[in-house]
Design a protein around this motif. Structure first.
Motif, PDB file in Angstrom:
ATOM      1  N   PHE A  20       0.841  -1.196   0.000  1.00 22.67           N
ATOM      2  CA  PHE A  20       0.000   0.000   0.000  1.00 22.67           C
ATOM      3  C   PHE A  20       0.878   1.249   0.000  1.00 22.67           C
ATOM      4  O   PHE A  20       0.731   2.138  -0.847  1.00 22.67           O
ATOM      5  CB  PHE A  20      -0.908  -0.033   1.244  1.00 22.67           C
ATOM      6  N   SER A  21       1.821   1.308   0.924  1.00 20.56           N
ATOM      7  CA  SER A  21       2.703   2.469   1.037  1.00 20.56           C
ATOM      8  C   SER A  21       3.572   2.632  -0.206  1.00 20.56           C
ATOM      9  O   SER A  21       3.767   3.751  -0.692  1.00 20.56           O
ATOM     10  CB  SER A  21       3.588   2.342   2.272  1.00 20.56           C
ATOM     11  N   ALA A  27       2.987   6.327  -7.042  1.00 21.17           N
ATOM     12  CA  ALA A  27       1.951   7.086  -7.752  1.00 21.17           C
ATOM     13  C   ALA A  27       2.176   8.592  -7.656  1.00 21.17           C
ATOM     14  O   ALA A  27       1.555   9.352  -8.389  1.00 21.17           O
ATOM     15  CB  ALA A  27       0.577   6.729  -7.218  1.00 21.17           C
ATOM     16  N   LYS A  28       3.051   9.011  -6.757  1.00 23.17           N
ATOM     17  CA  LYS A  28       3.374  10.435  -6.582  1.00 23.17           C
ATOM     18  C   LYS A  28       2.125  11.284  -6.327  1.00 23.17           C
ATOM     19  O   LYS A  28       1.928  12.335  -6.921  1.00 23.17           O
ATOM     20  CB  LYS A  28       4.150  10.954  -7.771  1.00 23.17           C
ATOM     21  N   ILE A  29       1.285  10.790  -5.417  1.00 25.46           N
ATOM     22  CA  ILE A  29       0.105  11.562  -5.047  1.00 25.46           C
ATOM     23  C   ILE A  29       0.502  12.576  -3.970  1.00 25.46           C
ATOM     24  O   ILE A  29       1.555  12.463  -3.351  1.00 25.46           O
ATOM     25  CB  ILE A  29      -1.059  10.658  -4.578  1.00 25.46           C
ATOM     26  N   THR A  30      -0.338  13.563  -3.784  1.00 24.98           N
ATOM     27  CA  THR A  30      -0.028  14.648  -2.852  1.00 24.98           C
ATOM     28  C   THR A  30      -0.084  14.152  -1.403  1.00 24.98           C
ATOM     29  O   THR A  30      -0.736  13.140  -1.109  1.00 24.98           O
ATOM     30  CB  THR A  30      -1.024  15.809  -3.007  1.00 24.98           C
ATOM     31  N   PRO A  31       0.576  14.869  -0.498  1.00 27.95           N
ATOM     32  CA  PRO A  31       0.507  14.489   0.923  1.00 27.95           C
ATOM     33  C   PRO A  31      -0.933  14.425   1.442  1.00 27.95           C
ATOM     34  O   PRO A  31      -1.272  13.545   2.242  1.00 27.95           O
ATOM     35  CB  PRO A  31       1.308  15.588   1.631  1.00 27.95           C
ATOM     36  N   ARG A  32      -1.790  15.325   0.998  1.00 21.31           N
ATOM     37  CA  ARG A  32      -3.188  15.297   1.432  1.00 21.31           C
ATOM     38  C   ARG A  32      -3.873  14.032   0.927  1.00 21.31           C
ATOM     39  O   ARG A  32      -4.639  13.396   1.642  1.00 21.31           O
ATOM     40  CB  ARG A  32      -3.945  16.526   0.946  1.00 21.31           C
ATOM     41  N   GLN A  33      -3.612  13.648  -0.326  1.00 18.45           N
ATOM     42  CA  GLN A  33      -4.194  12.421  -0.880  1.00 18.45           C
ATOM     43  C   GLN A  33      -3.690  11.195  -0.135  1.00 18.45           C
ATOM     44  O   GLN A  33      -4.455  10.268   0.123  1.00 18.45           O
ATOM     45  CB  GLN A  33      -3.903  12.321  -2.379  1.00 18.45           C
ATOM     46  N   VAL A  34      -2.412  11.202   0.239  1.00 14.43           N
ATOM     47  CA  VAL A  34      -1.862  10.098   1.038  1.00 14.43           C
ATOM     48  C   VAL A  34      -2.605  10.021   2.365  1.00 14.43           C
ATOM     49  O   VAL A  34      -3.028   8.942   2.793  1.00 14.43           O
ATOM     50  CB  VAL A  34      -0.344  10.263   1.275  1.00 14.43           C
ATOM     51  N   GLU A  38      -4.870   6.912   3.618  1.00 15.56           N
ATOM     52  CA  GLU A  38      -4.583   6.202   4.866  1.00 15.56           C
ATOM     53  C   GLU A  38      -5.789   6.198   5.796  1.00 15.56           C
ATOM     54  O   GLU A  38      -6.097   5.177   6.416  1.00 15.56           O
ATOM     55  CB  GLU A  38      -3.363   6.813   5.548  1.00 15.56           C
ATOM     56  N   LEU A  39      -6.470   7.322   5.885  1.00 14.63           N
ATOM     57  CA  LEU A  39      -7.669   7.362   6.719  1.00 14.63           C
ATOM     58  C   LEU A  39      -8.742   6.416   6.176  1.00 14.63           C
ATOM     59  O   LEU A  39      -9.447   5.754   6.942  1.00 14.63           O
ATOM     60  CB  LEU A  39      -8.214   8.786   6.813  1.00 14.63           C
ATOM     61  N   LYS A  40      -8.851   6.346   4.868  1.00 14.05           N
ATOM     62  CA  LYS A  40      -9.869   5.511   4.228  1.00 14.05           C
ATOM     63  C   LYS A  40      -9.531   4.020   4.338  1.00 14.05           C
ATOM     64  O   LYS A  40     -10.361   3.222   4.736  1.00 14.05           O
ATOM     65  CB  LYS A  40      -9.992   5.931   2.751  1.00 14.05           C
ATOM     66  N   PHE A  41      -8.307   3.658   3.977  1.00 14.35           N
ATOM     67  CA  PHE A  41      -7.975   2.241   3.833  1.00 14.35           C
ATOM     68  C   PHE A  41      -7.241   1.629   5.017  1.00 14.35           C
ATOM     69  O   PHE A  41      -7.298   0.428   5.208  1.00 14.35           O
ATOM     70  CB  PHE A  41      -7.179   2.027   2.543  1.00 14.35           C
TER      71      PHE A  41
END
Length: 79
Positions: A20-21, A27-34, A38-41
């Motif tokens: 997952f990490s 994927a180089k997603i933003t810190p907010r998306q990370v 994490e909160l979701k999954f």
């Protein structure tokens, strides 16, 4: 929801913490998306709960998740 995005979401729900990490980094997603992923999954929160915790709208959470799913889908070559 698009089939590829659904498959990505399903993969995120069943992946190991390590994979997952690794995928989130690749994927180089933003810190907010990370944080949202994490909160979701990892924590299993709903979009509404995530929105309340981050003090943003549910629509913002939906948008950030969809953007993250698209980038993650590009990394997951098995889809």
């Amino acid at each position: 929801m698009d089939t590829l995005l659904k498959n990505t979401r399903d993969w995120l729900q069943t992946s190991t913490r390590r994979s997952f990490s690794a995928v989130l980094v690749e994927a180089k997603i933003t810190p907010r998306q990370v944080e949202i992923c994490e909160l979701k999954f990892v924590k299993g929160l709903t979009n509404y709960q995530i929105a309340a915790e981050l003090n943003v709208s549910v629509k913002t959470v939906d948008k950030e998740l969809n953007t993250a799913y698209k980038r993650i889908t590009n990394v997951l070559s098995f889809l």
